[in-house]
Motif scaffolding. Sequence first.
Motif, PDB file in Angstrom:
ATOM      1  N   ARG A  49     -20.823  85.474 134.301  1.00  0.00           N
ATOM      2  CA  ARG A  49     -21.586  84.455 133.560  1.00  0.00           C
ATOM      3  C   ARG A  49     -22.504  85.259 132.643  1.00  0.00           C
ATOM      4  NH1 ARG A  49     -18.344  82.464 136.298  1.00  0.00           N
ATOM      5  NH2 ARG A  49     -18.329  80.468 137.377  1.00  0.00           N
ATOM      6  N   PHE A  50     -22.428  84.996 131.341  1.00  0.00           N
ATOM      7  CA  PHE A  50     -23.019  85.931 130.380  1.00  0.00           C
ATOM      8  C   PHE A  50     -23.967  85.285 129.390  1.00  0.00           C
ATOM      9  CE2 PHE A  50     -18.700  87.326 131.377  1.00  0.00           C
ATOM     10  CZ  PHE A  50     -18.907  88.648 131.741  1.00  0.00           C
ATOM     11  N   VAL A  51     -24.947  86.089 128.926  1.00  0.00           N
ATOM     12  CA  VAL A  51     -25.640  85.794 127.675  1.00  0.00           C
ATOM     13  C   VAL A  51     -24.938  86.637 126.614  1.00  0.00           C
ATOM     14  CG1 VAL A  51     -27.770  86.089 126.354  1.00  0.00           C
ATOM     15  CG2 VAL A  51     -27.877  85.277 128.715  1.00  0.00           C
ATOM     16  N   ALA A  52     -24.429  85.981 125.565  1.00  0.00           N
ATOM     17  CA  ALA A  52     -23.765  86.711 124.476  1.00  0.00           C
ATOM     18  C   ALA A  52     -24.526  86.427 123.182  1.00  0.00           C
ATOM     19  CB  ALA A  52     -22.322  86.275 124.349  1.00  0.00           C
ATOM     20  N   VAL A  53     -24.660  87.443 122.355  1.00  0.00           N
ATOM     21  CA  VAL A  53     -25.392  87.303 121.089  1.00  0.00           C
ATOM     22  C   VAL A  53     -24.569  87.903 119.955  1.00  0.00           C
ATOM     23  CG1 VAL A  53     -27.599  87.713 119.906  1.00  0.00           C
ATOM     24  CG2 VAL A  53     -27.468  87.967 122.385  1.00  0.00           C
ATOM     25  N   ALA A  54     -24.468  87.183 118.852  1.00  0.00           N
ATOM     26  CA  ALA A  54     -23.936  87.751 117.615  1.00  0.00           C
ATOM     27  C   ALA A  54     -25.123  87.875 116.664  1.00  0.00           C
ATOM     28  CB  ALA A  54     -22.879  86.836 117.010  1.00  0.00           C
ATOM     29  N   ALA A  55     -25.232  89.006 115.971  1.00  0.00           N
ATOM     30  CA  ALA A  55     -26.436  89.207 115.147  1.00  0.00           C
ATOM     31  C   ALA A  55     -26.154  90.048 113.913  1.00  0.00           C
ATOM     32  CB  ALA A  55     -27.513  89.891 115.996  1.00  0.00           C
ATOM     33  N   ARG A  56     -27.042  89.929 112.932  1.00  0.00           N
ATOM     34  CA  ARG A  56     -27.085  90.892 111.828  1.00  0.00           C
ATOM     35  C   ARG A  56     -28.541  91.085 111.423  1.00  0.00           C
ATOM     36  NH1 ARG A  56     -23.416  90.251 107.505  1.00  0.00           N
ATOM     37  NH2 ARG A  56     -24.833  91.458 106.203  1.00  0.00           N
ATOM     38  N   THR A  57     -28.805  92.256 110.872  1.00  0.00           N
ATOM     39  CA  THR A  57     -30.182  92.495 110.447  1.00  0.00           C
ATOM     40  C   THR A  57     -30.484  91.540 109.302  1.00  0.00           C
ATOM     41  OG1 THR A  57     -29.331  94.303 109.133  1.00  0.00           O
ATOM     42  CG2 THR A  57     -30.348  94.895 111.205  1.00  0.00           C
ATOM     43  N   GLY A  58     -31.696  90.967 109.338  1.00  0.00           N
ATOM     44  CA  GLY A  58     -31.970  89.877 108.401  1.00  0.00           C
ATOM     45  C   GLY A  58     -33.229  90.095 107.584  1.00  0.00           C
ATOM     46  N   GLU A  59     -33.426  89.203 106.669  1.00  0.00           N
ATOM     47  CA  GLU A  59     -34.639  89.190 105.848  1.00  0.00           C
ATOM     48  C   GLU A  59     -35.711  88.401 106.598  1.00  0.00           C
ATOM     49  OE1 GLU A  59     -34.822  90.442 102.526  1.00  0.00           O
ATOM     50  OE2 GLU A  59     -32.956  91.375 103.200  1.00  0.00           O
ATOM     51  N   GLY A  60     -36.946  88.728 106.397  1.00  0.00           N
ATOM     52  CA  GLY A  60     -38.028  87.947 107.001  1.00  0.00           C
ATOM     53  C   GLY A  60     -38.068  88.135 108.502  1.00  0.00           C
ATOM     54  N   LYS A  61     -38.485  87.084 109.206  1.00  0.00           N
ATOM     55  CA  LYS A  61     -38.658  87.169 110.657  1.00  0.00           C
ATOM     56  C   LYS A  61     -37.329  87.235 111.410  1.00  0.00           C
ATOM     57  CE  LYS A  61     -42.927  84.677 111.586  1.00  0.00           C
ATOM     58  NZ  LYS A  61     -43.448  83.553 112.368  1.00  0.00           N
ATOM     59  N   THR A  62     -37.417  87.450 112.740  1.00  0.00           N
ATOM     60  CA  THR A  62     -36.239  87.313 113.596  1.00  0.00           C
ATOM     61  C   THR A  62     -36.032  85.835 113.893  1.00  0.00           C
ATOM     62  OG1 THR A  62     -36.369  89.510 114.554  1.00  0.00           O
ATOM     63  CG2 THR A  62     -35.337  87.817 115.909  1.00  0.00           C
ATOM     64  N   HIS A  63     -34.841  85.321 113.519  1.00  0.00           N
ATOM     65  CA  HIS A  63     -34.505  83.914 113.755  1.00  0.00           C
ATOM     66  C   HIS A  63     -33.381  83.865 114.772  1.00  0.00           C
ATOM     67  CE1 HIS A  63     -36.917  82.646 110.354  1.00  0.00           C
ATOM     68  NE2 HIS A  63     -36.348  83.590 109.629  1.00  0.00           N
ATOM     69  N   LEU A  64     -33.646  83.245 115.914  1.00  0.00           N
ATOM     70  CA  LEU A  64     -32.611  83.147 116.941  1.00  0.00           C
ATOM     71  C   LEU A  64     -32.314  81.687 117.213  1.00  0.00           C
ATOM     72  CD1 LEU A  64     -33.984  85.830 119.446  1.00  0.00           C
ATOM     73  CD2 LEU A  64     -32.305  86.147 117.610  1.00  0.00           C
ATOM     74  N   THR A  65     -31.021  81.402 117.366  1.00  0.00           N
ATOM     75  CA  THR A  65     -30.658  80.038 117.715  1.00  0.00           C
ATOM     76  C   THR A  65     -29.659  80.095 118.860  1.00  0.00           C
ATOM     77  OG1 THR A  65     -29.976  77.904 116.839  1.00  0.00           O
ATOM     78  CG2 THR A  65     -28.783  79.805 116.012  1.00  0.00           C
ATOM     79  N   SER A  66     -29.734  79.107 119.739  1.00  0.00           N
ATOM     80  CA  SER A  66     -28.894  79.118 120.929  1.00  0.00           C
ATOM     81  C   SER A  66     -27.971  77.909 120.921  1.00  0.00           C
ATOM     82  CB  SER A  66     -29.804  79.084 122.164  1.00  0.00           C
ATOM     83  OG  SER A  66     -29.194  78.380 123.217  1.00  0.00           O
ATOM     84  N   ALA A  67     -26.711  78.137 121.300  1.00  0.00           N
ATOM     85  CA  ALA A  67     -25.747  77.023 121.377  1.00  0.00           C
ATOM     86  C   ALA A  67     -26.219  75.988 122.399  1.00  0.00           C
ATOM     87  CB  ALA A  67     -24.372  77.553 121.754  1.00  0.00           C
ATOM     88  N   GLN A  68     -27.000  76.416 123.388  1.00  0.00           N
ATOM     89  CA  GLN A  68     -27.423  75.492 124.442  1.00  0.00           C
ATOM     90  C   GLN A  68     -28.745  74.786 124.115  1.00  0.00           C
ATOM     91  OE1 GLN A  68     -26.059  78.618 125.262  1.00  0.00           O
ATOM     92  NE2 GLN A  68     -24.204  77.439 125.654  1.00  0.00           N
ATOM     93  N   VAL A  69     -29.714  75.543 123.601  1.00  0.00           N
ATOM     94  CA  VAL A  69     -31.049  74.944 123.461  1.00  0.00           C
ATOM     95  C   VAL A  69     -31.590  74.930 122.025  1.00  0.00           C
ATOM     96  CG1 VAL A  69     -31.757  75.321 125.863  1.00  0.00           C
ATOM     97  CG2 VAL A  69     -32.170  77.121 124.205  1.00  0.00           C
ATOM     98  N   GLY A  70     -30.749  75.320 121.066  1.00  0.00           N
ATOM     99  CA  GLY A  70     -31.167  75.222 119.660  1.00  0.00           C
ATOM    100  C   GLY A  70     -32.073  76.367 119.219  1.00  0.00           C
ATOM    101  N   ASP A  71     -32.831  76.119 118.147  1.00  0.00           N
ATOM    102  CA  ASP A  71     -33.641  77.185 117.551  1.00  0.00           C
ATOM    103  C   ASP A  71     -34.793  77.606 118.462  1.00  0.00           C
ATOM    104  OD1 ASP A  71     -32.096  77.144 115.309  1.00  0.00           O
ATOM    105  OD2 ASP A  71     -33.476  75.904 114.118  1.00  0.00           O
ATOM    106  N   GLY A  72     -34.992  78.922 118.546  1.00  0.00           N
ATOM    107  CA  GLY A  72     -36.155  79.440 119.265  1.00  0.00           C
ATOM    108  C   GLY A  72     -37.264  79.765 118.286  1.00  0.00           C
ATOM    109  N   ASN A  73     -38.444  80.078 118.801  1.00  0.00           N
ATOM    110  CA  ASN A  73     -39.555  80.443 117.923  1.00  0.00           C
ATOM    111  C   ASN A  73     -39.281  81.796 117.266  1.00  0.00           C
ATOM    112  OD1 ASN A  73     -41.024  78.154 118.708  1.00  0.00           O
ATOM    113  ND2 ASN A  73     -41.712  79.203 120.564  1.00  0.00           N
ATOM    114  N   GLY A  74     -39.549  81.865 115.966  1.00  0.00           N
ATOM    115  CA  GLY A  74     -39.339  83.121 115.253  1.00  0.00           C
ATOM    116  C   GLY A  74     -40.417  84.148 115.612  1.00  0.00           C
ATOM    117  N   PHE A  75     -40.116  85.432 115.381  1.00  0.00           N
ATOM    118  CA  PHE A  75     -41.120  86.489 115.581  1.00  0.00           C
ATOM    119  C   PHE A  75     -40.773  87.662 114.675  1.00  0.00           C
ATOM    120  CE2 PHE A  75     -37.783  87.074 118.727  1.00  0.00           C
ATOM    121  CZ  PHE A  75     -37.476  88.425 118.626  1.00  0.00           C
ATOM    122  N   ASP A  76     -41.751  88.536 114.488  1.00  0.00           N
ATOM    123  CA  ASP A  76     -41.540  89.692 113.621  1.00  0.00           C
ATOM    124  C   ASP A  76     -41.310  90.930 114.499  1.00  0.00           C
ATOM    125  OD1 ASP A  76     -41.475  91.007 111.079  1.00  0.00           O
ATOM    126  OD2 ASP A  76     -43.475  91.818 111.536  1.00  0.00           O
ATOM    127  N   ALA A  77     -40.046  91.358 114.601  1.00  0.00           N
ATOM    128  CA  ALA A  77     -39.697  92.449 115.524  1.00  0.00           C
ATOM    129  C   ALA A  77     -40.485  93.734 115.253  1.00  0.00           C
ATOM    130  CB  ALA A  77     -38.191  92.710 115.487  1.00  0.00           C
TER     131      ALA A  77
END
Length: 388
Positions: A49-77
């Motif tokens: 049972r896994f957490v899987a993430v697809a990502a690319r380096t982006g502009e601006g803040k870190t934006h994460l979205t989840s198939a289960q719970v939708g958008d998470g709060n952004g942050f500046d890595a």
Amino acid sequence: MTPRELSDAFTAHFGEAPEVLAVAPGRVNLIGEHTDYNDGFVFPAAIDRFVAVAARTGEGKTHLTSAQVGDGNGFDAPTVAPGDGSGWTSYPAGMAWVLREESGKSVPNLDGYLNSTVPMASGVSSSAALELAFGVLWNKVSDLGYDNKKLALLGQKCENQFVGVNCGIMDQMASAMGRQGHAMFLDTRSLEIAYAPIPENLLIVLCDTKKPRALTDSAYNERRSQCEEASRILGVKALRDATVEMLEARKGDLTDVVYRRARHVITENDRTVAFRTALADGDSQQIGELMRASHISLRDDYEVSCRELDIMAEAAWDAPGCVGARMTGAGFGGACVALVDRDRLEDFQSIVTERYRRETGLDGTLMACRPVDGARAFTASEVQTVML
Ligand code: GLA
């Protein structure tokens, strides 16, 4: 979701293809509960049972979205620090912070799409899986060169110092260092691992009570300080160094509660060592007795079980094909783990589910799990090679 589906979901959401994919498993613990913050032994397995993430380096803040719970709060890595995080993205934010702190290098902001098959609030370490998924991901993207053991330690530091949960090292080590087909006997003091194959005839069955873990943090921290008090009175570095004889000799100096907490930890360590031999010998009777004794000790001495976990464990003990069963993880809700004869799985499942529903009115879920390898990250082109 297959890697391709995850990658497609990322592209549909962010409008570009991902550069990196990372995956980290949840875990069950076969035995050795509440021993890890006492420098003791644990016996977890990473599960499929896994957490899987697809990502690319982006502009601006870190934006994460989840198939289960939708958008998470952004942050500046590159700048996020303890006190900044909130919601489920605290875990990735904490990993960015801890990786920066440790390496002295910056980590880039990301766009990320997550899919998780790790049940939440079930005591199978969805949070450690989230930490490790981002640990391996940034490790790859920023070429930090850490091995998975190091990333497990950083995951624990993230949880302790950024998220604010005072957990031990078991969950992060299991998610980072799991091995296909094996459970791991882990010495949490030396971090030495002895992998133990799960016998062919046995299945690991996760028996989720569907009673979410409740009020865990304060009760967990309270247990920790009771253990520290016991080791202070017994004059040992950690309860790992105490024996039942030492405890009995000082019984009068401990409150009843602290005595029982210490008795659980000391006997649980012994059970975990004995379990290793029993599993290697395929000694079903001994496996069953040790798991049952562990549950009873967690219920009566450590007081971290609950009615639903007790009913689930009892239903499992009486069911056909059950070799052993007990609550797994921190407790106060969550799941039991059972080792079940492969040939009797269907009977086991239907009888336990039915009895659990009759006695609690809840629909528990029982799922057979495979032990799998620990967390990994791939570049998009590596993923294509893996998939070809
Ligand atoms: C939680 C913690 C672990 C461990 C278990 C109890 O899962 O994260 O470190 O203490 O509880 O064994």
